[in-house]
Design an enzyme around this catalytic site. Structure first.
Site, PDB file in Angstrom:
ATOM      1  N   ASP A  48       0.820  -1.206   0.000  1.00  0.00           N
ATOM      2  CA  ASP A  48       0.000   0.000   0.000  1.00  0.00           C
ATOM      3  C   ASP A  48       0.855   1.258   0.000  1.00  0.00           C
ATOM      4  O   ASP A  48       2.052   1.223   0.303  1.00  0.00           O
ATOM      5  CB  ASP A  48      -0.888   0.031   1.245  1.00  0.00           C
ATOM      6  CG  ASP A  48      -2.116  -0.846   1.111  1.00  0.00           C
ATOM      7  OD1 ASP A  48      -2.363  -1.360   0.011  1.00  0.00           O
ATOM      8  OD2 ASP A  48      -2.833  -1.004   2.114  1.00  0.00           O
ATOM      9  N   LYS A  70      -3.850   3.035  -2.558  1.00  0.00           N
ATOM     10  CA  LYS A  70      -5.123   3.705  -2.782  1.00  0.00           C
ATOM     11  C   LYS A  70      -5.112   4.984  -1.953  1.00  0.00           C
ATOM     12  O   LYS A  70      -4.947   4.940  -0.738  1.00  0.00           O
ATOM     13  CB  LYS A  70      -6.299   2.820  -2.367  1.00  0.00           C
ATOM     14  CG  LYS A  70      -6.394   1.531  -3.170  1.00  0.00           C
ATOM     15  CD  LYS A  70      -7.566   0.682  -2.739  1.00  0.00           C
ATOM     16  CE  LYS A  70      -8.881   1.261  -3.200  1.00  0.00           C
ATOM     17  NZ  LYS A  70      -9.015   1.290  -4.662  1.00  0.00           N
ATOM     18  N   MET A 184      -9.128   9.173   7.970  1.00  0.00           N
ATOM     19  CA  MET A 184      -9.428   9.670   6.623  1.00  0.00           C
ATOM     20  C   MET A 184     -10.633  10.610   6.610  1.00  0.00           C
ATOM     21  O   MET A 184     -11.465  10.552   5.711  1.00  0.00           O
ATOM     22  CB  MET A 184      -9.687   8.483   5.678  1.00  0.00           C
ATOM     23  CG  MET A 184      -8.536   7.492   5.619  1.00  0.00           C
ATOM     24  SD  MET A 184      -8.984   5.863   4.945  1.00  0.00           S
ATOM     25  CE  MET A 184      -9.944   5.158   6.306  1.00  0.00           C
TER      26      MET A 184
END
Length: 262
Positions: A48, A70, A184
């Protein structure tokens, strides 16, 4: 680092299998021994964006590396494509390490990948990692729980689900009154904060924004919920960022004088 054989035994990492491994929030010292063992034995590492360079430096020099990061708002691999790639690599009889920041099953889509592997008949192992919502708070001197303040802690994703729908009842979380750790969610802070206040959370509730948790570049900004909404920046801070809301932030000040920084 050498480990006495009697103290640690490596698990079999068979060709044609996939390990879903949590790399922790960034500091390589937070890797588990099983994670380190996988890094040294994998044939291919699918990693990641949030896996730190220092963690990747521990990998075998012969391992092929494939980026599958991502990031919100940026071109990214689809989750379907990542899962299919893991299946394809395993079917090439490779030792496949799927390396994820934090913990694979805490906002890491590890559950979706595990399901895809199971449906394809590919054997896999899950190695937990320290999620940023726990490790990051500890490095910042914020106890996640304390008898003085809370008997619960809520870890919550600040971005909507894959279909774009926000299924979080933020008003209910505001009414709950327990500390929140939001992953996030910085870009949506005004909306989320407004709904928390609508649910009953005081605008004076302490809030901290933690960036680059557990790394030497770690930073923390303390404010209140109301002030964070009013002063929300147009440009978000450098990812990854956590938002911590609640009384546990106050405990930090009793620790700071003797807390060793990352």
């Amino acid at each position: 680092m050498d480990v006495e054989p009697a103290a640690f035994e490596e698990l079999p990492f068979e060709p044609g299998t996939v390990w879903l491994v949590g790399a922790g929030p960034g500091d390589p010292g937070l890797l588990t021994l099983h994670a380190l063992s996988a890094l040294r034995r994998a044939d291919v590492i699918v990693h990641d964006a949030l896996v730190s360079d220092r963690v990747m430096a521990l990998a075998s020099t012969t391992a092929r590396r494939e980026y599958a990061g991502k990031r919100g708002g940026r071109p990214s691999h689809s989750q379907h494509d990542i899962s299919e790639r893991l299946v394809a690599l395993a079917r090439q009889n490779l030792r496949v390490l799927r390396l994820k920041g934090g913990d694979p099953f805490i906002f890491g889509r590890g559950g979706e990948e595990a399901k895809a592997l199971a449906e394809a008949g590919v054997c896999f192992r899950v190695v937990p990692g320290i999620t940023a919502g726990i490790g990051g708070l500890a490095y910042a001197g914020i106890p996640a729980t304390s008898r003085e303040t809370n008997q619960a802690l809520v870890l919550v994703a600040g971005h909507p689900a894959g279909d774009g729908e926000d299924r979080i009842d933020w008003e209910a979380l505001g009414a709950l009154g327990e500390p929140l750790v939001i992953y996030m969610g910085l870009s949506r802070l005004p909306e989320i904060g407004g709904r928390l206040i609508a649910g009953g959370l005081s605008p004076a509730t302490k809030l901290a924004i933690l960036t680059q948790a557990t790394l030497a570049s770690q930073s923390i900004v303390e404010t209140t919920l109301g002030e964070a909404i009013a002063d929300h920046p147009e440009s978000p801070a450098t990812a990854p960022t956590l938002i911590v809301i609640g009384a546990v932030i106050d405990l930090r000040h009793a620790l700071l004088a003797h807390l060793i920084a990352p």
